[in-house]
Design a protein around this motif. Structure first.
Motif, short mmCIF file in Angstrom:
data_model
loop_
_atom_site.label_atom_id
_atom_site.label_comp_id
_atom_site.label_asym_id
_atom_site.label_seq_id
_atom_site.Cartn_x
_atom_site.Cartn_y
_atom_site.Cartn_z
N ALA A 137 0.78 -1.28 0.14
CA ALA A 137 -0.03 0.03 -0.13
C ALA A 137 0.90 1.14 -0.15
O ALA A 137 0.31 2.03 -0.85
CB ALA A 137 -0.98 0.15 1.23
N LYS A 138 1.91 1.20 0.72
CA LYS A 138 2.81 2.15 0.68
C LYS A 138 3.48 2.65 -0.74
O LYS A 138 3.73 3.59 -1.32
CB LYS A 138 4.07 2.17 1.59
N GLY A 139 3.56 1.66 -1.48
CA GLY A 139 4.14 1.87 -2.80
C GLY A 139 3.16 1.82 -3.94
O GLY A 139 3.43 1.88 -5.14
N ALA A 140 1.87 2.00 -3.49
CA ALA A 140 0.80 2.01 -4.61
C ALA A 140 0.89 3.35 -5.06
O ALA A 140 0.91 4.45 -4.81
CB ALA A 140 -0.55 1.55 -3.79
N SER A 141 0.33 3.29 -6.63
CA SER A 141 0.24 4.51 -7.13
C SER A 141 -1.25 4.75 -7.45
O SER A 141 -2.16 3.79 -7.26
CB SER A 141 1.02 4.28 -8.79
N ARG A 142 -1.85 5.93 -7.89
CA ARG A 142 -3.12 6.07 -8.30
C ARG A 142 -3.65 5.53 -9.41
O ARG A 142 -2.89 5.35 -10.27
CB ARG A 142 -3.41 7.74 -8.55
N ALA A 143 -4.89 4.85 -9.54
CA ALA A 143 -5.30 4.47 -10.66
C ALA A 143 -5.54 5.38 -11.83
O ALA A 143 -6.19 6.39 -11.40
CB ALA A 143 -6.53 3.61 -10.39
N TYR A 193 -0.07 -2.65 -6.27
CA TYR A 193 -1.29 -2.25 -5.90
C TYR A 193 -1.58 -1.00 -6.45
O TYR A 193 -0.70 0.07 -6.75
CB TYR A 193 -1.35 -2.20 -4.30
N GLN A 194 -2.95 -0.65 -6.70
CA GLN A 194 -3.26 0.76 -7.02
C GLN A 194 -4.24 1.24 -6.17
O GLN A 194 -4.97 0.46 -5.61
CB GLN A 194 -3.71 0.92 -8.40
N LEU A 195 -4.51 2.71 -6.10
CA LEU A 195 -5.29 3.19 -5.21
C LEU A 195 -6.40 4.15 -6.03
O LEU A 195 -6.19 4.44 -7.11
CB LEU A 195 -4.81 4.46 -4.16
N THR A 196 -7.68 4.01 -5.20
CA THR A 196 -8.69 4.82 -5.81
C THR A 196 -9.10 5.75 -4.35
O THR A 196 -8.84 5.30 -3.33
CB THR A 196 -9.83 4.09 -6.52
N GLY A 197 -10.27 6.50 -4.62
CA GLY A 197 -10.70 7.27 -3.61
C GLY A 197 -11.77 6.00 -2.87
O GLY A 197 -12.08 4.88 -3.26
N ILE A 198 -12.16 6.67 -1.62
CA ILE A 198 -12.82 5.85 -0.66
C ILE A 198 -14.08 5.45 -1.23
O ILE A 198 -14.68 4.44 -0.87
CB ILE A 198 -12.83 6.35 0.60
N ALA A 199 -14.60 6.36 -2.07
CA ALA A 199 -16.10 6.08 -2.56
C ALA A 199 -16.30 5.28 -3.97
O ALA A 199 -17.44 4.78 -4.36
CB ALA A 199 -17.00 7.18 -2.86
#
Length: 180
Positions: free
Chosen positions: A73-79, A161-167
């Motif tokens: 999660a620390k190394g995740a980029s934005r989707a 891993y990639q990140l998105t907003g919480i919604a």
């Protein structure tokens, strides 16, 4: 980063699906062991051994490689905006489809082991499921602390891993159903 559209699946959903399947297969495999009377070890010893295996399996499946979600999660980029987010049901169906034969083999072995040590293998499976469910709660904690959801490409590298907003998506942090 990959160009073009691709699909992302929730990390917490895959962990939670594994937990649910292993838990219920374990319960269903352990129940016939309560009726076994012809075992060489006896029903009481089988249930006691199964209880010990449940606790050990839950602890091991929760603790082993537990920190990898936080590290990734620390190394995740934005989707990217061009990604497609899989629904919970689609992710669950795909996970089961890829592992259906392993699940069948493990279930059959757990049921067959009731003849030797009643309930023990089923309780072992249930313990692994319980530990994975606890791990999904840990992923939920990570997602809430980062205020972002963790996603992974089902057809790509599972370490990216990639990140998105919480919604985003139809699942709440931790992989459960989103409350409306």
């Amino acid at each position: 980063m990959v160009r073009g559209a691709y699909t992302l699946a929730r990390v917490a959903v895959t962990v939670r699906v594994a937990a649910g399947w292993l838990w219920w297969l374990g319960v269903v495999a352990a129940v016939p062991g309560t009726a076994v009377t012809f075992s060489p070890t006896g029903r009481r010893i089988g249930v006691m051994a199964g209880a010990a295996l449940f606790v050990v399996a839950a602890a091991v499946s929760f603790l082993v490689r537990r920190g990898r979600h936080a590290e990734r999660a620390k190394g995740a980029s934005r989707a990217a905006k061009s990604v497609f987010l899989q629904d919970r049901k689609v992710t669950a169906r795909a996970w089961v489809r890829r592992r259906r034969w392993w699940l069948l083999v493990v279930f059959v072995l757990a049921v067959a082991s009731n003849a030797v040590l009643p309930c023990a293998a089923g309780m072992l499976l249930g313990g692994v499921g319980a530990g994975l469910w606890l791990r999904s709660r840990g992923v939920a904690r990570i997602e809430r602390s980062r205020d972002a959801l963790l996603w992974v490409r089902p057809d790509g590298n599972p370490a990216l891993y990639q990140l998105t907003g919480i919604a985003a998506g139809d699942a709440a942090p931790g992989g459960g159903r989103r409350r409306r």
